[in-house]
Design an enzyme around this catalytic site. Structure first.
Site, PDB file in Angstrom:
ATOM      1  N   HIS A  58      -2.444   7.999   0.353  1.00 48.55           N
ATOM      2  CA  HIS A  58      -3.727   8.704   0.334  1.00 48.55           C
ATOM      3  C   HIS A  58      -3.923   9.572  -0.909  1.00 48.55           C
ATOM      4  O   HIS A  58      -4.786  10.446  -0.911  1.00 48.55           O
ATOM      5  CB  HIS A  58      -3.855   9.607   1.564  1.00 48.55           C
ATOM      6  N   HIS A 220      -6.950   5.285   7.909  1.00 46.38           N
ATOM      7  CA  HIS A 220      -5.836   4.357   8.129  1.00 46.38           C
ATOM      8  C   HIS A 220      -6.341   2.985   8.565  1.00 46.38           C
ATOM      9  O   HIS A 220      -5.570   2.156   9.027  1.00 46.38           O
ATOM     10  CB  HIS A 220      -4.886   4.901   9.208  1.00 46.38           C
TER      11      HIS A 220
END
Length: 335
Positions: A58, A220
């Site tokens: 991320h 996700h």
């Protein structure tokens, strides 16, 4: 699958090595296993520590916000997977300067479970901790069940507020309280044009048609609230802002900071086109925008798409947002 990596097994380690090679004067590794990063800036004794943790994949979240006026430490796991409680506990110990540590992280089961165990472990050593969870994603649950919401790009604003409060030498209770206040005024929502590929999985996290867009997906690859036919940039902005304003209405005279966050595969030009429409919507409401953030702040590998975050400000939150901050991936000096 095409990725510029050496192997799926060394992806996290190689990334961490790259960070240290590039920015070793600003951050340092706590262990040789390359899972805990701590600030290289000298910390004043008596300052509250601020830490986070989460899965890799991320960047700049989470590692990119370890620095001055931001986080003191970050632990990472494999892609989209929580680090262990033991690594979190080691990080907390390293970032305690005598007045306790705030654990600030997204509302995900693995992170909650492991941080709880880590805090229980260090509290046996008389290290005081508090936990504040980020729950800014309006798409992931309705207002009546807001405690179930995911933490997404709004956590960047929370890191900034907590770090500034700690730098002002607030105590642990005060740092936690002002961070919680900030999060009560932060809402986010995203849209994806493509899935991402986790290196060890080697396949897309979800499927979407070439002419489709997923509204409200998670970082996700969690399902969103609906799949629509592809929209214009203005329509995307209207959809995301519209859902946020249903949840957190704004009125004339309010002040906000706006973040348009690329998810990893969206050109800056496209982010700016969306921001243009967000600016028009809020200006029509006579809401003033302060310190806009446009760019990649919380990504999901190579996912195409973006999110919009609105942070409603009072004078205290504005001053904390404006306070100086610097990390290898973030500075607010040009905001």
């Amino acid at each position: 699958m095409k990725k510029i990596i050496n192997s799926a097994d060394t992806f996290v380690r190689d990334t961490m090595e790259g960070i240290i090679c590039a920015y070793g004067d600003k951050v340092k590794l706590l262990h040789e296993d390359f899972q805990v990063l701590v600030s290289g800036y000298p910390a004043r004794e008596g300052k509250v520590g601020v830490v986070t943790a989460g899965g890799s994949g991320h960047l700049p979240v989470f590692l990119g916000y370890v620095g001055k006026g931001l986080l003191d430490g970050c632990a990472v796991g494999e892609v989209f997977a929580s680090p262990s409680a033991a690594k979190m506990a080691d990080m907390i110990r390293a970032c305690d300067k005598g007045r306790g540590v705030l654990c600030l992280y997204g509302n995900y089961n693995g992170d909650r479970f492991n941080f709880t165990m880590a805090c229980e472990e260090v509290e046996l050593e008389d290290i005081q901790t508090k936990m504040v969870l980020v729950k800014d994603d309006v798409a992931s649950s309705d207002p009546e069940h807001a405690d179930k919401r995911r933490g997404v790009a709004g956590m960047v604003y929370a890191f900034k507020i907590a770090g500034a409060a700690a730098d002002k030498m607030m105590n642990l209770e005060e740092v936690a309280a002002v961070t919680a206040k900030a999060l009560n005024n932060i809402r986010s929502m995203g849209a994806a044009l493509s899935p991402c590929i986790v290196p060890k999985a080697g396949k897309p996290t979800f499927a979407i048609g070439e002419d489709e867009i997923e509204i409200g997906m998670g970082i996700h690859g969690e399902a969103g609230i609906e799949v629509r036919k592809m929209m214009t940039a203005d329509e995307i902005a209207e959809t995301l802002v519209g859902e946020i304003l249903k949840d957190m209405p704004l009125k004339e005279g309010d002040q906000v900071s706006v973040m348009v966050n690329g998810l990893g595969g969206t050109p800056l030009e496209e982010q700016l086109i969306v921001y243009r429409k967000v600016h028009q919507i809020l200006s029509h409401l006579r809401v003033r925008i302060r310190m806009p953030h446009i760019g990649e702040y919380a990504t999901s590998m190579e996912m195409a798409g973006l999110s919009v975050t609105i942070f409603k400000l009072d004078q205290e939150l504005l001053e904390l947002l404006k306070a100086p901050a610097e990390s290898p991936f973030y500075t607010n000096t040009n905001k």
